[in-house]
Scaffold this motif. Sequence first.
Motif, PDB file in Angstrom:
ATOM      1  N   THR A 288      34.284 -25.353   5.945  1.00  0.00           N
ATOM      2  CA  THR A 288      33.066 -24.702   6.420  1.00  0.00           C
ATOM      3  C   THR A 288      32.283 -25.711   7.262  1.00  0.00           C
ATOM      4  O   THR A 288      32.340 -26.913   7.010  1.00  0.00           O
ATOM      5  CB  THR A 288      32.211 -24.223   5.238  1.00  0.00           C
ATOM      6  N   ALA A 289      31.577 -25.230   8.267  1.00  0.00           N
ATOM      7  CA  ALA A 289      30.787 -26.088   9.148  1.00  0.00           C
ATOM      8  C   ALA A 289      29.496 -25.359   9.516  1.00  0.00           C
ATOM      9  O   ALA A 289      29.328 -24.172   9.218  1.00  0.00           O
ATOM     10  CB  ALA A 289      31.581 -26.458  10.402  1.00  0.00           C
ATOM     11  N   THR A 290      28.589 -26.069  10.198  1.00  0.00           N
ATOM     12  CA  THR A 290      27.293 -25.492  10.555  1.00  0.00           C
ATOM     13  C   THR A 290      26.902 -25.906  11.963  1.00  0.00           C
ATOM     14  O   THR A 290      26.947 -27.091  12.309  1.00  0.00           O
ATOM     15  CB  THR A 290      26.198 -25.956   9.578  1.00  0.00           C
ATOM     16  N   LEU A 291      26.519 -24.939  12.777  1.00  0.00           N
ATOM     17  CA  LEU A 291      25.981 -25.184  14.112  1.00  0.00           C
ATOM     18  C   LEU A 291      24.542 -25.674  13.970  1.00  0.00           C
ATOM     19  O   LEU A 291      23.746 -25.060  13.262  1.00  0.00           O
ATOM     20  CB  LEU A 291      26.020 -23.890  14.930  1.00  0.00           C
ATOM     21  N   ILE A 292      24.211 -26.791  14.647  1.00  0.00           N
ATOM     22  CA  ILE A 292      22.862 -27.358  14.489  1.00  0.00           C
ATOM     23  C   ILE A 292      22.176 -27.550  15.835  1.00  0.00           C
ATOM     24  O   ILE A 292      22.827 -27.703  16.867  1.00  0.00           O
ATOM     25  CB  ILE A 292      22.894 -28.694  13.718  1.00  0.00           C
ATOM     26  N   ASN A 293      20.879 -27.591  15.798  1.00  0.00           N
ATOM     27  CA  ASN A 293      20.061 -27.806  16.989  1.00  0.00           C
ATOM     28  C   ASN A 293      19.914 -29.312  17.236  1.00  0.00           C
ATOM     29  O   ASN A 293      20.328 -30.138  16.420  1.00  0.00           O
ATOM     30  CB  ASN A 293      18.693 -27.159  16.798  1.00  0.00           C
ATOM     31  N   ASN A 294      19.326 -29.690  18.370  1.00  0.00           N
ATOM     32  CA  ASN A 294      19.077 -31.096  18.673  1.00  0.00           C
ATOM     33  C   ASN A 294      17.671 -31.250  19.251  1.00  0.00           C
ATOM     34  O   ASN A 294      17.044 -30.256  19.641  1.00  0.00           O
ATOM     35  CB  ASN A 294      20.145 -31.651  19.624  1.00  0.00           C
ATOM     36  N   PRO A 295      17.148 -32.459  19.318  1.00  0.00           N
ATOM     37  CA  PRO A 295      15.762 -32.647  19.789  1.00  0.00           C
ATOM     38  C   PRO A 295      15.509 -32.133  21.202  1.00  0.00           C
ATOM     39  O   PRO A 295      14.367 -31.810  21.542  1.00  0.00           O
ATOM     40  CB  PRO A 295      15.568 -34.163  19.719  1.00  0.00           C
ATOM     41  N   ARG A 296      16.551 -32.057  22.037  1.00  0.00           N
ATOM     42  CA  ARG A 296      16.352 -31.573  23.410  1.00  0.00           C
ATOM     43  C   ARG A 296      16.221 -30.059  23.470  1.00  0.00           C
ATOM     44  O   ARG A 296      15.792 -29.519  24.491  1.00  0.00           O
ATOM     45  CB  ARG A 296      17.526 -32.015  24.294  1.00  0.00           C
ATOM     46  N   GLN A 297      16.643 -29.367  22.420  1.00  0.00           N
ATOM     47  CA  GLN A 297      16.592 -27.902  22.373  1.00  0.00           C
ATOM     48  C   GLN A 297      17.353 -27.295  23.550  1.00  0.00           C
ATOM     49  O   GLN A 297      16.930 -26.299  24.151  1.00  0.00           O
ATOM     50  CB  GLN A 297      15.135 -27.423  22.398  1.00  0.00           C
ATOM     51  N   ASP A 298      18.504 -27.879  23.919  1.00  0.00           N
ATOM     52  CA  ASP A 298      19.203 -27.457  25.134  1.00  0.00           C
ATOM     53  C   ASP A 298      20.466 -26.638  24.867  1.00  0.00           C
ATOM     54  O   ASP A 298      21.283 -26.459  25.753  1.00  0.00           O
ATOM     55  CB  ASP A 298      19.555 -28.688  25.981  1.00  0.00           C
ATOM     56  N   LEU A 299      20.629 -26.161  23.640  1.00  0.00           N
ATOM     57  CA  LEU A 299      21.756 -25.298  23.261  1.00  0.00           C
ATOM     58  C   LEU A 299      23.111 -26.006  23.349  1.00  0.00           C
ATOM     59  O   LEU A 299      24.139 -25.355  23.513  1.00  0.00           O
ATOM     60  CB  LEU A 299      21.780 -24.018  24.105  1.00  0.00           C
ATOM     61  N   THR A 300      23.124 -27.328  23.253  1.00  0.00           N
ATOM     62  CA  THR A 300      24.399 -28.032  23.141  1.00  0.00           C
ATOM     63  C   THR A 300      25.012 -27.690  21.790  1.00  0.00           C
ATOM     64  O   THR A 300      24.358 -27.856  20.755  1.00  0.00           O
ATOM     65  CB  THR A 300      24.208 -29.553  23.244  1.00  0.00           C
ATOM     66  N   PRO A 301      26.254 -27.195  21.740  1.00  0.00           N
ATOM     67  CA  PRO A 301      26.819 -26.706  20.473  1.00  0.00           C
ATOM     68  C   PRO A 301      27.340 -27.824  19.569  1.00  0.00           C
ATOM     69  O   PRO A 301      28.550 -28.042  19.447  1.00  0.00           O
ATOM     70  CB  PRO A 301      27.946 -25.780  20.944  1.00  0.00           C
ATOM     71  N   TYR A 302      26.420 -28.545  18.928  1.00  0.00           N
ATOM     72  CA  TYR A 302      26.792 -29.563  17.955  1.00  0.00           C
ATOM     73  C   TYR A 302      27.079 -28.898  16.608  1.00  0.00           C
ATOM     74  O   TYR A 302      26.362 -27.979  16.193  1.00  0.00           O
ATOM     75  CB  TYR A 302      25.670 -30.590  17.779  1.00  0.00           C
ATOM     76  N   VAL A 303      28.098 -29.391  15.923  1.00  0.00           N
ATOM     77  CA  VAL A 303      28.514 -28.818  14.648  1.00  0.00           C
ATOM     78  C   VAL A 303      28.692 -29.946  13.642  1.00  0.00           C
ATOM     79  O   VAL A 303      29.302 -30.974  13.949  1.00  0.00           O
ATOM     80  CB  VAL A 303      29.834 -28.033  14.801  1.00  0.00           C
ATOM     81  N   LEU A 304      28.169 -29.754  12.428  1.00  0.00           N
ATOM     82  CA  LEU A 304      28.346 -30.704  11.340  1.00  0.00           C
ATOM     83  C   LEU A 304      29.333 -30.150  10.318  1.00  0.00           C
ATOM     84  O   LEU A 304      29.263 -28.968   9.952  1.00  0.00           O
ATOM     85  CB  LEU A 304      27.019 -30.991  10.636  1.00  0.00           C
ATOM     86  N   THR A 305      30.241 -31.008   9.848  1.00  0.00           N
ATOM     87  CA  THR A 305      31.142 -30.658   8.763  1.00  0.00           C
ATOM     88  C   THR A 305      31.497 -31.933   8.025  1.00  0.00           C
ATOM     89  O   THR A 305      30.930 -33.006   8.295  1.00  0.00           O
ATOM     90  CB  THR A 305      32.397 -29.933   9.291  1.00  0.00           C
ATOM     91  N   ALA A 306      32.434 -31.857   7.089  1.00  0.00           N
ATOM     92  CA  ALA A 306      32.839 -33.039   6.327  1.00  0.00           C
ATOM     93  C   ALA A 306      33.869 -33.845   7.108  1.00  0.00           C
ATOM     94  O   ALA A 306      34.734 -33.287   7.786  1.00  0.00           O
ATOM     95  CB  ALA A 306      33.425 -32.619   4.983  1.00  0.00           C
ATOM     96  N   ALA A 307      33.789 -35.172   6.990  1.00  0.00           N
ATOM     97  CA  ALA A 307      34.761 -36.035   7.658  1.00  0.00           C
ATOM     98  C   ALA A 307      36.150 -35.878   7.053  1.00  0.00           C
ATOM     99  O   ALA A 307      37.154 -36.084   7.739  1.00  0.00           O
ATOM    100  CB  ALA A 307      34.311 -37.487   7.581  1.00  0.00           C
ATOM    101  N   HIS A 308      36.244 -35.518   5.770  1.00  0.00           N
ATOM    102  CA  HIS A 308      37.567 -35.322   5.194  1.00  0.00           C
ATOM    103  C   HIS A 308      38.199 -34.006   5.648  1.00  0.00           C
ATOM    104  O   HIS A 308      39.368 -33.766   5.380  1.00  0.00           O
ATOM    105  CB  HIS A 308      37.541 -35.430   3.657  1.00  0.00           C
ATOM    106  N   CYS A 309      37.430 -33.173   6.343  1.00  0.00           N
ATOM    107  CA  CYS A 309      37.993 -31.983   7.000  1.00  0.00           C
ATOM    108  C   CYS A 309      38.453 -32.349   8.405  1.00  0.00           C
ATOM    109  O   CYS A 309      39.634 -32.284   8.715  1.00  0.00           O
ATOM    110  CB  CYS A 309      36.956 -30.864   7.048  1.00  0.00           C
TER     111      CYS A 309
END
Length: 637
Positions: free
Chosen positions: A278-299
């Motif tokens: 499972t992963a999650t799409l997150i925002n960034n300080p620029r609010q520019d819709l860059t599609p950053y995603v966080l997940t586990a490193a073991h994934c």
Amino acid sequence: MSCRIVFRLGSALSRHWLRLVPVLVVAGASGWAQASWQVEARSMPASPSTALTRQAAALSAPDVVPVVLPPWQGSKALVPDEGGVRQIGVARALGALDTAEKVASLLQWEALPSGQQVAAVQWMAPDAYGLRLGVEFAALPAVAVFRLYASPEASVSYEVTGAALLERLVADAQTGKRTWWTPDVGPAPVLEILLPATLAPSRLQWAMPQVSQMVVPPNMAVTHVGEVLQLDDAVVLTEKRRPNACQGDVNCQDSLLDQRDAVIRIFYVNQGRTFQCTATLINNPRQDLTPYVLTAAHCVGDQAAASTLQTSWFYYSQSCDSSQLFAGHTEMYGAARWLASSSANDMTLLQLNEPPPAGALFAGWDATALLPGTAVAGLHHPHGDLMMFAAGTAEDDAACKVDNGSRRLDCSAQTQSDGGFYHVRWSQGGIEGGSSGSALFVDGRLTATLTGGDIWCAAQDGRVVYGRLDQALASFAAWLGAEVAVNSGMQQPVYRFQVLKTGGAFYTVSSQERDLVIAALSHDLVFDGIAFYASARAHARLVPVHRYFNPNVGAHFYTTSDAERQFVQTYLPRWNYDGIAWWSPAQPGDGVEPVYRAYQYVPGVHLYSLQVQARDAWLADTGLLYDGLAYYVWDAP
């Protein structure tokens, strides 16, 4: 990280119940450990998709060559999903297609009325739930087009160009080959290849030494409508939800209904085996819709895995406790770019290669350290199921070590609040295989990602471990940190072309120039993907790299030296100045690598390489003049 994680707890921590008010603080010279940083959520607006999945009227190839796989003889009892990742596919070797020569003898190239050449192959595995093809390229023309269909009758295909694959895929350090794991569109996929009429099929060399066969039901029935491969509005899951007492449907609560549109079910390939997390799409300080995603490193812990990423969006029920999948569910296949991993927190930051679907939420996040007793909640896909909800409290901090080899998670209690992980105790819900990498939310903001735990779903009061975002943020500072708004133009890909006539190379940081060269000069220059990373704009800590072009030879020259520039302009007027190509780091440092340069007397071109082996070979070659260090670059973003 494999499927099983064993959780070993140290002694219980003393609890500190001082109640503090989180404050927005920008990390500075004092270090990240003491800082906090908050970013609010933002929704993806409705706009035309730029995904690489395109409408195709029908399969273009008049004939399709069938390849039937024999029944899989291995045991279908996979490693138990006791936390960690969930394995759904196994590696199968294909001796009949393991060389480019065997594939070339199989393909049947035919001419289309458009003048293109086309060939198509269908793989069929009667006992499979799906297939991902491991296409290994030894030579890949940028102008090649690949289309993947679920069947010869399907009217929608996943389409990708050779240029996109060259940019996305990592070349093997030993062989130089690139492997593309195709998306899973079903158990009988058709791969169609189109080449220009003037390009010899021998310029494309590929083999398929293995496939990844899905041996676990994918929990959904796929049809093909619209622009992406997705579910029919009325489809019902082919595998019922696993019966257990502790999982709670995300639609049966009210606090995180917006956040469910940020949570993604992800699939990836590791050594031919397919896994789900499972992963999650997150925002960034620029609010520019860059599609950053966080997940586990073991994934997903490197670019090789990120290049295989397939994502499921809005994968939740139609309504509370319904077994019917939400009608707006979307599958996307554009993979991702691995940016960084924090091994001390088992966390990875990715950037998707295509924008998320309309309606997706860029989740807000909070890098403030959690206090014991803080109410927390998690959203995840246990066992690949529809999205589930868990709730509990942050209990204490832990220092943990994830051992990928033994599939263990060893943790000991921390007496200081600087451990890399949180202990969380559930009062509602629990985790299973496939939950790894999922987000822990506090007041609607992501604050940690799941690593594992010792009590999975079927009992309340279980303890699990989450990697701390406040500790991992230092690893992601280039994209999510305090200076990100200032340095947002830094570390852009620089693209490389091989010049066929001279054996030299052409480099550009401009994607527009890249596309123009591919379209207009494909017979003279071969696109080779990303060479390294540099900045597209000036910065105080960067120096300009100047570009010159010699039309008599068809060669480019790159330099940061003012003395060399003056010499070229004074004594070599045949070299035309193209301007500043990009900006590079002024000096070596963390992640900064030197680019070496040599001059080849015949035909009169400069050679560039980051490889020490190439430099040493140039020094021993009497036909070359070794120029030394040309400039510095980032080897990875």
